[in-house]
Design a protein around this motif. Structure first.
Motif, short mmCIF file in Angstrom:
data_model
loop_
_atom_site.label_atom_id
_atom_site.label_comp_id
_atom_site.label_asym_id
_atom_site.label_seq_id
_atom_site.Cartn_x
_atom_site.Cartn_y
_atom_site.Cartn_z
N UNK A 111 0.83 -1.21 0.00
CA UNK A 111 0.00 0.00 0.00
C UNK A 111 0.86 1.26 0.00
N UNK A 112 1.95 1.24 0.69
CA UNK A 112 2.84 2.41 0.74
C UNK A 112 3.43 2.69 -0.64
N UNK A 113 3.86 1.65 -1.34
CA UNK A 113 4.41 1.84 -2.68
C UNK A 113 3.34 2.37 -3.64
N UNK A 114 2.12 1.86 -3.51
CA UNK A 114 1.04 2.33 -4.36
C UNK A 114 0.70 3.79 -4.08
N UNK A 115 0.64 4.17 -2.82
CA UNK A 115 0.37 5.56 -2.44
C UNK A 115 1.48 6.47 -2.94
N UNK A 116 2.73 6.06 -2.79
CA UNK A 116 3.86 6.87 -3.25
C UNK A 116 3.84 7.03 -4.77
#
Length: 147
Positions: free
Chosen positions: A14-19
């Motif tokens: 999720x963090x990679x997607x948000x970034x």
């Protein structure tokens, strides 16, 4: 081989997607800001070139009236819609204007811009689109609505 296989099966966190989405939004935002600046400059250039064309038509018309010694029409020039001059032809066929005719063509043709709506007695700004010219008859003003 085992490491390459692990990376290809790996899902985004999720963090990679948000970034990733954040970077995309920032890029779109900065490029759209630049696009608005470019569109604004293009509109400014278009308006300035139309004003130059109007001034040129006014100068040619003034010279033609001076050559013809038509003081009455020259005095009424300030009440005239300048777009009329852009649409009409100015003829310099008088015999005493031969020197001027060698410098300027016999007939001067200029054309109306495609975004000119016409003359209005009492214009309703809600009905007049942005990015168009119109002439207010009561105020005797040529007006451009900025996009």
């Amino acid at each position: 081989m085992h490491l390459a296989h692990r990376w290809s099966d790996r899902n985004l966190t999720r963090i990679e997607l948000v970034m990733t989405l954040l970077v995309i939004v920032i890029l779109i935002g900065s490029s759209s800001r630049q696009a608005l600046i470019i569109f604004g400059r293009a509109e400014k250039t278009l308006v300035e070139s139309t004003v130059v064309n109007i001034n040129t038509a006014l100068r040619y018309y003034t010279v033609a009236l001076l050559v013809k010694n038509d003081v009455e029409r020259l005095a009424n020039l300030r009440n005239l819609n300048p777009m009329i001059l852009m649409a009409s032809e100015v003829s310099l066929n008088e015999s005493y204007s031969n020197k001027l005719n060698t410098f300027i063509n016999e007939q001067l043709y200029t054309w109306l811009p495609s975004n000119y709506l016409g003359e209005f007695d009492d214009p309703d700004l809600n009905l007049i689109e942005k990015g168009y010219w119109y002439f207010d008859i009561k105020q005797k003003m040529l007006i451009y609505r900025v996009n």
